[in-house]
Design an enzyme around this catalytic site. Structure first.
Site, short mmCIF file in Angstrom:
data_model
loop_
_atom_site.label_atom_id
_atom_site.label_comp_id
_atom_site.label_asym_id
_atom_site.label_seq_id
_atom_site.Cartn_x
_atom_site.Cartn_y
_atom_site.Cartn_z
N GLU A 1 0.09 -1.46 0.41
CA GLU A 1 -0.43 -0.08 0.10
C GLU A 1 0.85 1.46 -0.04
O GLU A 1 0.67 1.83 -0.48
CB GLU A 1 -1.38 -0.35 1.11
N THR B 1 21.40 -37.52 -2.32
CA THR B 1 21.82 -36.62 -3.35
C THR B 1 22.98 -35.89 -3.50
O THR B 1 23.13 -35.39 -4.83
CB THR B 1 20.41 -35.76 -3.50
#
Lengths: 324, 324
Positions: free
Chosen positions: B56, B201
């Site tokens: 705003e 991983t």
């Protein structure tokens, strides 16, 4: 001025009609025929169960005198050879006074293969050919593959979770996909001459493999078992993917071993992937070894040809991208 | 007469603007604000990096005097609490002479939670609320989940073959998906505060996990390692899916162990499934055990929210269907 349907639009209708003969027109090709006069359809035909009457004969029978001066749209070149079961369709079109014939695909059968077109032209009929040939061949894929490659057209069905499992680790697989996907699977059964499973699936699931769709119960296909041993009553033993010689279309329904044997032999033409919005984790994988030596070799082999939602499941249809 | 955009149309634009603040607006919510006067946009704002200025404040700064008598569309209730970093947005809207405020979702922060609306109404401003609240909350999901459930919003990414493999059996996974899918994966990285992988991983792929998209290099997220041990330099060790407390959004990138740990803990809010048109066969499965006791329990948990082709790969996005 509003434009009427073009030749391609009418041919698309003839090809849609040809789907009705699949697989019941065997051993003849499933052909569709539309007779149009002054912008209106006057008759429709498709190859009847067992292969006779041919599509053109059925349509000419409906059209009667209205065939005179009309255009016939045929998804396969009209046959040029008479047989004890009926006259040659090219002769029947001439005799009926058809003025123009539009043909999707030339007949690879050496008894016709251009002879039908030549005979029509010799009689003064205008012939347009190669109108949507790929579309027509796709609908006739079983017959076409048998006639051009001497082998059946094989569809592999896989019904998996999002993580690619076809069952839980304990084998339970009822149900992964929902009602609509299963009904679609039965419709696929109804369009194949034979269904094949491996020995593990026969032992574990004792599948009925019939068509449980109202009005199509008589379409339940022949049951093949991939095995080097004996087959139980009601089943035919098939020793290898290369050993199927009496049907033109086979739906491979499972399990991972049978699916992988057909993939490893490069004998799968079409993949039906039904996928439910569930995760299983450490379940039974859809495939075993398919002989892939390098990840790069896996690419470029499959082309998406259809994709739709069936309830909350997705169906993706892939076709084998082959050279030439 | 042509109808102009309705309140819902303008709000959709404000919500689209709010996406720009994700994830850089943290610790503040990523809000969007549109100021419209006489059917024309006079200013746009979105929460800036670090959380200030608020949407705003940015929009009012752009609008200046044009804000007088205008309508403000805000994707979250304007704040009612001043802070050392700036005034309360509800006060700023009043001071700027805004005549009407349309709000998507009420702020769950107890310092505002209805107080912003009350303050605007007390100043004579017309307030419309609950305009596209679900859409606004979805774009603010990380902040919303943190504020209402005290945990981060978790996205799980899986890139698989059609048969659900994330790599060949030997671990090779370059590449399963194509360029466009991988670029989309980088865009997803850029919208998350943290990326997480498991130890396997990290060891196998030594992933960079940075954003390799031009102009977004500075968006590379924090790197989390799921491990009960130590994390190497540049990484933060996370002992369990429940142990993440300093970020609002996490992208779980692999492997099967980390993915399964988050699923087993029911800590996955969104699934990104990239699927390449290849078959691997006997490869590495996408998931390990996720604690599924019965197939029936797997159903009804995931709802398809987006589906698109990325080159020849398909992306399906599923959201966790939660009660209430």
């Amino acid at each position: 001025m509003q434009r009427g349907p073009a030749d391609a639009d009418w041919m698309a209708v003839a090809i849609a009609l040809s789907r009705r003969g699949r697989p019941v027109s065997a051993p003849n090709p499933n052909v569709g025929c539309l007779i149009v006069k002054e912008g209106k359809v006057v008759a429709r035909g498709w190859t009847q169960p067992g292969g006779r009457p041919h599509a053109e004969a059925m349509a000419l029978g409906v059209a009667g005198d209205a065939a005179r001066g009309a255009t016939a749209y045929v998804s396969l070149e009209p046959c040029a050879h008479a047989s004890p079961r009926g006259p040659a369709c090219s002769d029947s079109l001439i005799a009926a006074g058809i003025a123009r014939v539009v043909i999707a695909a030339q007949d690879p059968d050496p008894r016709t293969d251009g002879n039908g077109i030549a005979r029509l032209q010799a009689a003064g009929i205008e012939v347009v050919f190669n109108m949507l040939p790929a579309e027509a061949r796709a609908v006739m894929a079983p017959w076409w593959t048998r006639h051009t490659e001497g082998r059946p057209f094989v569809t592999l069905k896989l019904a998996t979770s999002l993580d690619g499992c076809i069952a839980r680790a304990d084998g339970s697989s009822r149900w992964i996909t929902g009602d609509r996907a299963r009904a679609h699977g039965h419709l696929e059964r109804a369009s194949h001459q034979a269904i094949l499973v491996g020995r593990g699936t026969l032992a574990a699931d004792a599948p009925r493999l019939d068509v449980r769709l109202s009005g199509l119960e008589d379409r339940s296909p022949k049951k093949l078992l991939l095995t080097t041993g004996e087959a139980p009553e009601g089943w035919t033993a098939i020793a290898s993917p290369q050993a199927i010689d009496d049907v033109d279309s086979v739906l491979v329904e499972g399990g991972a071993g049978a699916a992988s044997a057909f993939l490893a032999a490069d004998r799968v033409d079409r993949l039906l992937l039904y996928r439910a919005p569930i995760l299983i984790g450490r379940g039974k994988p859809a495939l075993a070894d398919i002989g892939l030596a390098d990840l790069a070799d896996a690419h470029g082999r499959w082309r998406l040809s259809d994709s739709r939602m069936l309830g909350s499941d997705r169906l993706d249809v892939y076709e084998r991208a082959r050279e030439g």
